[in-house]
Design an enzyme around this catalytic site. Structure first.
Site, PDB file in Angstrom:
ATOM      1  N   SER A 139       0.863  -1.190   0.000  1.00 43.89           N
ATOM      2  CA  SER A 139       0.000   0.000   0.000  1.00 43.89           C
ATOM      3  C   SER A 139       0.895   1.233   0.000  1.00 43.89           C
ATOM      4  CB  SER A 139      -0.870   0.004   1.254  1.00 43.89           C
ATOM      5  OG  SER A 139      -1.499   1.257   1.410  1.00 43.89           O
ATOM      6  N   TYR A 152      -1.271  -0.651  10.385  1.00 43.37           N
ATOM      7  CA  TYR A 152      -1.422  -0.856   8.936  1.00 43.37           C
ATOM      8  C   TYR A 152      -0.194  -0.335   8.199  1.00 43.37           C
ATOM      9  CZ  TYR A 152      -3.501  -1.007   4.271  1.00 43.37           C
ATOM     10  OH  TYR A 152      -3.744  -1.295   2.939  1.00 43.37           O
TER      11      TYR A 152
HETATM   12  N1  LIG Z   1      -8.867  -0.966  -0.921  1.00 39.83           N
HETATM   13  C1  LIG Z   1      -7.871  -0.087  -0.870  1.00 39.83           C
HETATM   14  O1  LIG Z   1      -8.073   1.136  -0.934  1.00 39.83           O
HETATM   15  C2  LIG Z   1      -6.447  -0.587  -0.762  1.00 39.83           C
HETATM   16  C3  LIG Z   1      -5.418   0.346  -0.888  1.00 39.83           C
HETATM   17  C4  LIG Z   1      -4.110  -0.081  -0.815  1.00 39.83           C
HETATM   18  C5  LIG Z   1      -3.826  -1.424  -0.618  1.00 39.83           C
HETATM   19  N2  LIG Z   1      -4.836  -2.311  -0.487  1.00 39.83           N
HETATM   20  C6  LIG Z   1      -4.489  -3.721  -0.274  1.00 39.83           C
HETATM   21  O2  LIG Z   1      -5.098  -4.519  -1.276  1.00 39.83           O
HETATM   22  C7  LIG Z   1      -5.294  -5.841  -0.762  1.00 39.83           C
HETATM   23  C8  LIG Z   1      -6.721  -6.285  -1.050  1.00 39.83           C
HETATM   24  O3  LIG Z   1      -7.597  -5.501  -0.262  1.00 39.83           O
HETATM   25  P1  LIG Z   1      -9.093  -5.152  -0.719  1.00 39.83           P
HETATM   26  O4  LIG Z   1      -9.160  -3.702  -0.904  1.00 39.83           O
HETATM   27  O5  LIG Z   1      -9.521  -6.059  -1.800  1.00 39.83           O
HETATM   28  O6  LIG Z   1      -9.843  -5.487   0.648  1.00 39.83           O
HETATM   29  P2  LIG Z   1     -11.116  -6.370   0.984  1.00 39.83           P
HETATM   30  O7  LIG Z   1     -12.171  -6.150  -0.041  1.00 39.83           O
HETATM   31  O8  LIG Z   1     -11.400  -6.084   2.415  1.00 39.83           O
HETATM   32  O9  LIG Z   1     -10.594  -7.869   0.810  1.00 39.83           O
HETATM   33  C9  LIG Z   1      -9.633  -8.367   1.694  1.00 39.83           C
HETATM   34  C10 LIG Z   1      -9.400  -9.822   1.374  1.00 39.83           C
HETATM   35  O10 LIG Z   1      -8.426 -10.321   2.315  1.00 39.83           O
HETATM   36  C11 LIG Z   1      -8.941 -11.497   2.919  1.00 39.83           C
HETATM   37  N3  LIG Z   1      -8.523 -11.632   4.308  1.00 39.83           N
HETATM   38  C12 LIG Z   1      -8.583 -10.718   5.296  1.00 39.83           C
HETATM   39  N4  LIG Z   1      -8.183 -11.258   6.461  1.00 39.83           N
HETATM   40  C13 LIG Z   1      -7.856 -12.547   6.191  1.00 39.83           C
HETATM   41  C14 LIG Z   1      -7.400 -13.635   6.982  1.00 39.83           C
HETATM   42  N5  LIG Z   1      -7.177 -13.496   8.300  1.00 39.83           N
HETATM   43  N6  LIG Z   1      -7.191 -14.820   6.371  1.00 39.83           N
HETATM   44  C15 LIG Z   1      -7.420 -14.986   5.067  1.00 39.83           C
HETATM   45  N7  LIG Z   1      -7.867 -14.006   4.259  1.00 39.83           N
HETATM   46  C16 LIG Z   1      -8.089 -12.806   4.823  1.00 39.83           C
HETATM   47  C17 LIG Z   1     -10.448 -11.365   2.869  1.00 39.83           C
HETATM   48  O11 LIG Z   1     -10.994 -12.671   2.909  1.00 39.83           O
HETATM   49  P3  LIG Z   1     -12.398 -12.997   3.679  1.00 39.83           P
HETATM   50  O12 LIG Z   1     -13.332 -11.886   3.330  1.00 39.83           O
HETATM   51  O13 LIG Z   1     -12.775 -14.317   3.080  1.00 39.83           O
HETATM   52  O14 LIG Z   1     -12.071 -13.046   5.119  1.00 39.83           O
HETATM   53  C18 LIG Z   1     -10.656 -10.670   1.519  1.00 39.83           C
HETATM   54  O15 LIG Z   1     -10.707 -11.607   0.472  1.00 39.83           O
HETATM   55  C19 LIG Z   1      -4.949  -5.774   0.733  1.00 39.83           C
HETATM   56  O16 LIG Z   1      -3.650  -6.263   0.943  1.00 39.83           O
HETATM   57  C20 LIG Z   1      -4.995  -4.288   1.028  1.00 39.83           C
HETATM   58  O17 LIG Z   1      -4.204  -3.924   2.138  1.00 39.83           O
HETATM   59  C21 LIG Z   1      -6.150  -1.931  -0.562  1.00 39.83           C
END
Ligand SMILES: NC(=O)c1ccc[n+]([C@@H]2O[C@H](COP(=O)([O-])OP(=O)(O)OC[C@H]3O[C@@H](n4cnc5c(N)ncnc54)[C@H](OP(=O)(O)O)[C@@H]3O)[C@@H](O)[C@H]2O)c1
Length: 256
Positions: A139, A152
């Site tokens: 991130s 984070y």
């Molecule tokens: N969204 C943003 O603005 C943003 C910005 C920068 C970076 N990111 C990064 O992008 C990546 C994807 O995030 P996203 O935005 O797609 O978020 P999201 O929609 O909240 O999805 C997060 C995913 O991670 C899985 N996860 C969370 N805790 C877990 C655990 N303990 N064990 C196994 N799986 C787990 C969830 O699975 P379940 O739902 O099945 O638990 C879900 O599939 C992350 O690394 C995040 O930090 C996101």
């Protein structure tokens, strides 16, 4: 030869978009997550496009279990592309003096410890095979001292350094390691935040950029592009000034 792709956090958000982006005949997708129903929904979409899909329910807070699952996965069929995407976010409630230590433990385990352990294991196997691609989803938070999200930003900073260090080592053996540093992506994670999400991009657009960067064997992908400017400014601005500015930022989040 079919291509075997492992994606963690494929039950929603960016991980599901990445899975759909890769879904076509000749692709074998190993999709990991915790929420079985949402994982099944991603799988159904990918199968419609001709991919073979295998699902695994793994809680990344259990690092040993995740390592065993990875070994089983790769023993059954060598992984060609491993994308460690799953992540957790959290911010300090406005009236709290610190983040909850239990939440910080979960953030550090899911965002840093487990992906670092899994990437180490798969890099070892790929280096022996002299082929493979790894991507770690970090991130832009990694580059800033976020006072409201120390767990984070700290966990993502650790992941960023781990990824670039591993990339430097693995490249010599034909294995690429990509660090992805996204700004705001329109997923459940960022929708929890109250207030604006500047330069927001869709999960599908983010996935396209990531898939292209993996194919190119790049070491770092930072997007959207204005964050390159922010990063440049951050690198030349004294830390005490950055911290004073960041202390004024007001952020809150909706409950999970
Ligand atoms: N969204 C943003 O603005 C943003 C910005 C920068 C970076 N990111 C990064 O992008 C990546 C994807 O995030 P996203 O935005 O797609 O978020 P999201 O929609 O909240 O999805 C997060 C995913 O991670 C899985 N996860 C969370 N805790 C877990 C655990 N303990 N064990 C196994 N799986 C787990 C969830 O699975 P379940 O739902 O099945 O638990 C879900 O599939 C992350 O690394 C995040 O930090 C996101």
């Amino acid at each position: 030869m079919p291509v075997h792709i492992l994606i963690t956090g494929a039950s929603g958000g960016l991980g599901a978009s990445l899975a759909r982006r890769y879904a076509r005949p000749g692709m074998i997708l190993s999709l990991w997550g915790r929420d079985t129903a949402r994982l099944e929904a991603t799988a159904a979409q990918c199968r419609k496009h001709g991919a073979i899909v295998r699902l695994r329910t793994v809680d990344l807070q259990d690092t040993d279990a995740a390592l065993k699952a990875l070994r089983d996965e790769d023993d059954a069929l060598a992984v060609d592309i491993a994308i460690f995407n799953a992540g957790l976010s959290d911010i300090r409630p406005p009236d709290a003096l610190s983040e909850d230590p239990a939440h910080v433990l979960a953030l550090c385990t899911v965002n840093f410890t487990t992906p670092a352990v899994l990437a180490t294991e798969i890099s070892h196997r790929m280096i022996k095979r002299e082929i493979g691609r790894i991507a770690l989803i970090g991130s832009t938070a990694a580059f800033h001292d976020l006072p409201f999200a120390t767990g984070y930003s700290g966990s993502k900073a650790g992941l960023a350094r781990f990824a670039t260090a591993l990339a430097g080592h693995a490249r010599r053996y034909g294995v690429s390691v990509l660090l992805v540093s996204p700004g705001y992506i329109d997923t459940a994670m960022s929708r929890r935040l109250s207030g604006s999400r500047p330069l927001l991009i869709s999960a599908d657009r983010a996935a396209s950029k990531i898939v292209r960067a993996i194919a190119q064997g790049r070491a770092h992908l930072l997007f959207p592009w204005p964050f390159h400017v922010v990063r440049g400014i951050e690198m030349i601005t004294p830390r005490w000034i950055q911290q004073r500015l960041l202390a004024r930022v007001k952020v809150s989040q909706k409950p999970r």
